[in-house]
Design a protein around this motif. Structure first.
Motif, PDB file in Angstrom:
ATOM      1  N   UNK A  29       0.801  -1.216   0.000  1.00  0.00           N
ATOM      2  CA  UNK A  29       0.000   0.000   0.000  1.00  0.00           C
ATOM      3  C   UNK A  29       0.842   1.278   0.000  1.00  0.00           C
ATOM      4  N   UNK A  30       2.098   1.203   0.465  1.00  0.00           N
ATOM      5  CA  UNK A  30       2.956   2.388   0.490  1.00  0.00           C
ATOM      6  C   UNK A  30       3.606   2.677  -0.862  1.00  0.00           C
ATOM      7  N   UNK A  31       3.588   1.719  -1.771  1.00  0.00           N
ATOM      8  CA  UNK A  31       4.164   1.908  -3.106  1.00  0.00           C
ATOM      9  C   UNK A  31       3.091   2.541  -3.992  1.00  0.00           C
ATOM     10  N   UNK A  32       3.280   3.799  -4.335  1.00  0.00           N
ATOM     11  CA  UNK A  32       2.239   4.554  -5.049  1.00  0.00           C
ATOM     12  C   UNK A  32       2.564   4.839  -6.519  1.00  0.00           C
ATOM     13  N   UNK A  33       3.856   4.787  -6.893  1.00  0.00           N
ATOM     14  CA  UNK A  33       4.228   5.130  -8.272  1.00  0.00           C
ATOM     15  C   UNK A  33       5.003   3.977  -8.906  1.00  0.00           C
ATOM     16  N   UNK A  34       4.523   3.555 -10.062  1.00  0.00           N
ATOM     17  CA  UNK A  34       5.133   2.453 -10.791  1.00  0.00           C
ATOM     18  C   UNK A  34       5.378   2.851 -12.243  1.00  0.00           C
ATOM     19  N   UNK A  35       6.433   2.300 -12.805  1.00  0.00           N
ATOM     20  CA  UNK A  35       6.684   2.455 -14.239  1.00  0.00           C
ATOM     21  C   UNK A  35       6.121   1.225 -14.935  1.00  0.00           C
ATOM     22  N   UNK A  36       5.400   1.455 -16.023  1.00  0.00           N
ATOM     23  CA  UNK A  36       4.918   0.356 -16.862  1.00  0.00           C
ATOM     24  C   UNK A  36       5.990   0.139 -17.920  1.00  0.00           C
ATOM     25  N   UNK A  37       6.657  -1.018 -17.845  1.00  0.00           N
ATOM     26  CA  UNK A  37       7.785  -1.306 -18.730  1.00  0.00           C
ATOM     27  C   UNK A  37       7.400  -2.414 -19.698  1.00  0.00           C
ATOM     28  N   UNK A  38       7.421  -2.075 -20.973  1.00  0.00           N
ATOM     29  CA  UNK A  38       7.205  -3.050 -22.036  1.00  0.00           C
ATOM     30  C   UNK A  38       8.519  -3.154 -22.802  1.00  0.00           C
ATOM     31  N   UNK A  39       9.054  -4.358 -22.926  1.00  0.00           N
ATOM     32  CA  UNK A  39      10.285  -4.511 -23.703  1.00  0.00           C
ATOM     33  C   UNK A  39      10.002  -4.316 -25.181  1.00  0.00           C
ATOM     34  N   UNK A  40       8.788  -4.698 -25.586  1.00  0.00           N
ATOM     35  CA  UNK A  40       8.330  -4.475 -26.952  1.00  0.00           C
ATOM     36  C   UNK A  40       6.866  -4.056 -26.861  1.00  0.00           C
ATOM     37  N   UNK A  41       6.521  -2.918 -27.422  1.00  0.00           N
ATOM     38  CA  UNK A  41       5.169  -2.353 -27.322  1.00  0.00           C
ATOM     39  C   UNK A  41       4.111  -3.404 -27.651  1.00  0.00           C
ATOM     40  N   UNK A  42       3.168  -3.599 -26.707  1.00  0.00           N
ATOM     41  CA  UNK A  42       2.057  -4.513 -26.933  1.00  0.00           C
ATOM     42  C   UNK A  42       2.379  -5.982 -26.756  1.00  0.00           C
ATOM     43  N   UNK A  43       3.622  -6.329 -26.349  1.00  0.00           N
ATOM     44  CA  UNK A  43       4.003  -7.732 -26.155  1.00  0.00           C
ATOM     45  C   UNK A  43       4.121  -8.021 -24.666  1.00  0.00           C
ATOM     46  N   UNK A  44       3.762  -9.232 -24.292  1.00  0.00           N
ATOM     47  CA  UNK A  44       3.803  -9.619 -22.892  1.00  0.00           C
ATOM     48  C   UNK A  44       4.734 -10.796 -22.706  1.00  0.00           C
ATOM     49  N   UNK A  45       5.351 -10.896 -21.515  1.00  0.00           N
ATOM     50  CA  UNK A  45       5.038 -10.146 -20.311  1.00  0.00           C
ATOM     51  C   UNK A  45       5.561  -8.709 -20.378  1.00  0.00           C
ATOM     52  N   UNK A  46       5.006  -7.914 -19.444  1.00  0.00           N
ATOM     53  CA  UNK A  46       5.475  -6.553 -19.199  1.00  0.00           C
ATOM     54  C   UNK A  46       5.745  -6.472 -17.696  1.00  0.00           C
TER      55      UNK A  46
END
Length: 149
Positions: A29-46
């Motif tokens: 709950x204390x972690x409020x800011x995350x970066x969304x990291x995609x190694x390749x746009x639209x590909x998973x996992x991310x």
């Protein structure tokens, strides 16, 4: 901005990649800011990497890759917190649990991450539908999910 990541060392990220979780993520709950990291746009996992600390970091998947008939239902409080309206651009992600044998990887379909891509506000929600917390992604990649008992 540069951040330290759990899986990739130091990375340069853009403001566009930063998501704000006003309530954090369950158990973090204390972690409020995350970066969304995609190694390749639209590909998973991310990845969702906390930008204020190297942990937590979550591997995430698009739930519709695992469950074709997946449905999201948000209550009025969740909609208000995320700023959801009829034209909101939402993205939904499910957190993975990746054990030593990656073939045993599961995703949490019951409590997805919902992101308002317009405002970059995000929340982990608990869906009313009976989705599993640990849906295998390699063993049962069909329209039906395993039911938890």
């Amino acid at each position: 901005m540069k951040i330290e990541t759990r899986d990739f060392g130091t990375m340069e990220i853009s403001e566009e990649q930063i998501l704000e979780f006003p309530n954090g993520i369950y158990a973090f709950e204390d972690a409020k800011r995350f970066a969304f990291i995609e190694l390749e746009k639209g590909r998973y996992p991310a990845w969702l990497q906390c930008i204020d600390n190297i942990r937590p970091c979550f591997i995430v998947f698009d739930p519709w890759l695992i469950c074709k008939d997946y449905e999201i239902t948000l209550n009025s409080g969740e909609k208000a917190m995320l700023g959801v309206n009829d034209k909101t651009n939402l993205q939904v992600l499910c957190i993975a649990r990746v054990p030593e044998d990656y073939k045993e990887t599961t995703v949490n379909l019951k409590s997805p991450i919902v992101i308002n891509m317009d405002t970059k506000k995000a929340a982990q929600v608990i869906l009313p539908k009976n989705y599993p917390y640990r849906q295998p992604i390699f063993k049962n990649n069909t329209n039906e999910t395993e039911k938890e008992g």
